[in-house]
Design an enzyme around this catalytic site. Structure first.
Site, short mmCIF file in Angstrom:
data_model
loop_
_atom_site.label_atom_id
_atom_site.label_comp_id
_atom_site.label_asym_id
_atom_site.label_seq_id
_atom_site.Cartn_x
_atom_site.Cartn_y
_atom_site.Cartn_z
N GLN A 58 42.98 52.89 35.76
CA GLN A 58 41.59 52.73 35.34
C GLN A 58 40.78 53.99 35.62
OE1 GLN A 58 38.36 50.43 37.28
NE2 GLN A 58 38.45 49.15 35.45
N CYS A 88 31.72 48.57 36.78
CA CYS A 88 31.41 48.74 38.21
C CYS A 88 29.90 48.64 38.46
CB CYS A 88 31.92 50.09 38.70
SG CYS A 88 31.49 50.38 40.41
N ARG A 213 40.02 38.71 43.44
CA ARG A 213 39.93 38.22 44.83
C ARG A 213 40.94 37.12 45.12
NH1 ARG A 213 33.62 37.20 44.87
NH2 ARG A 213 34.17 36.58 42.75
#
Ligand code: FMN
Length: 338
Positions: A58, A88, A213
């Protein structure tokens, strides 16, 4: 697939995910500009191995020239997908007009995608959020532009930049992107279980999904997904033997990659994630942040193994203990979470 996570998705972490069947993994974001400067820390982020494939890299950036140049640098490396970060939320990044800030500059974003498509020798994907804030949710338009610019897939994290990691990811946004483009759509956000994965597929029609997560301290999630889809049954959680065996292997890879001191320090956060939800985990986590050598860390993992009766389930990670990362824990960017 395994989502890009800066400060987390390094080679050891990716290898643990792959061990349990993760089919495609991404590096965390890598600054195109830093790559062009041959910054040694940045080059380290590209470390990979033959077992670490297929691999997505990325890139973070807003200058077409740096992205093009970064692709030349990447020619020396083996990888399979290049992804552009337009997701982001970190203030430091957005202030430079990078990451999620690109959602406010659709034309520039199109240009960046077109540049990557013209020069990359691998498929190009783009990761976006649902919009900058609730008043400017524009994932649908942005995704259409991304597809027009020639990208091979788009990944949508169903939260706005201002939501950070709070609230819930919105499946409606992902569904509206899916309706608007003909390239594959990858869903991201709150995918902590097979059930969540099935729900997002049902509600959005997405073609693939990214675990972020939900994989912290929980590489088994990939085995559960594979088995649930293959056999229609959800397998049991790992035994304590398997859990501590995986922790030891992850520690070994971390020490191999980062050296003894840094490898142990880097592993501390993973120790915390691996023990999240364990009945006795609370007794061990404070000790883990004080451990400095591989032997001490192995000792602590052994203590954990002895303290737990075999076969007890290790519950899936849900809300994750980011607070635990503050203090001595080396997260490359704790600000990421805000
Ligand atoms: C510690 C951490 C680091 C992350 N780093 C990146 C990153 O470098 N690039 C990116 O596109 N997303 C990054 N993300 C976002 C994830 O890829 C994912 O989209 C997000 O966490 C939502 O998924 P989840 O709710 O399942 O965690 C990061 C998330 C976390 C928690």
């Amino acid at each position: 697939m395994l989502a890009p996570m800066a400060g987390v998705s390094d080679l050891p972490f990716r290898l643990m995910a792959r061990k349990f069947g993760c089919p495609l993994a991404f590096t965390g974001m890598i600054s195109a500009r830093a790559l062009c400067m041959a910054n040694s820390k940045t080059l380290k982020l590209l470390e990979s191995s033959p077992d670490d494939r297929p691999l997505g890299i990325q890139l973070l950036g807003r200058e077409p020239e740096y992205l093009r140049e970064a692709l030349y640098v990447l020619d020396r490396f083996s990888y399979d997908v290049v992804d552009l970060n337009a997701a982001c939320p970190v203030r430091k990044v957005a202030r430079k007009g990078e990451g999620a800030a690109l959602l406010k500059e659709p034309r520039l974003l199109s240009k960046l995608v077109a540049t990557l498509v013209a020069h990359a020798r691998v498929p190009v994907t783009v990761k976006i959020r649902s919009g900058w804030d609730h008043a400017s949710v524009n994932a649908r338009e942005i995704a259409a532009r991304i597809a027009d610019a020639g990208a091979d897939a788009v990944c949508v994290h169903g939260r706005t930049r201002s939501q950070g990691y709070g609230g819930k990811a919105d499946p409606d946004v992902i569904r509206s992107v899916k309706e608007a483009v003909s390239i594959p759509v990858i869903a991201s956000g709150d995918l902590f279980s097979v059930e969540a994965m099935e729900k997002v597929k049902r509600e959005t029609g997405c073609d693939a999904a990214m675990v972020a997560r939900g994989a912290l301290g929980n590489p088994w999630i990939f085995r559960e997904i594979a088995e649930a889809y293959g056999k229609g049954a959800i397998p049991s959680r790992p035994s304590v033997e398997e859990l501590t065996g995986v922790m030891r292997e992850h520690l070994r890879l971390s020490v191999e990659k980062h050296g003894e001191a840094l490898g142990v320090i880097d592993f501390r956060k993973f120790f915390i994630w691996y023990t999240k939800g364990l009945k006795n985990g609370r007794l061990f986590r404070p000790k883990a942040v004080l451990v400095n050598t591989p032997d001490e860390m192995r000792g602590l993992i052994d203590e954990l193994r002895m303290a737990r009766s075999p076969g007890l389930p290790h519950p899936a990670s849900q809300a994750l203990p980011y607070e635990a990362l503050e203090g001595p824990m080396p997260m490359s960017s704790p600000g990421w979470l805000h």
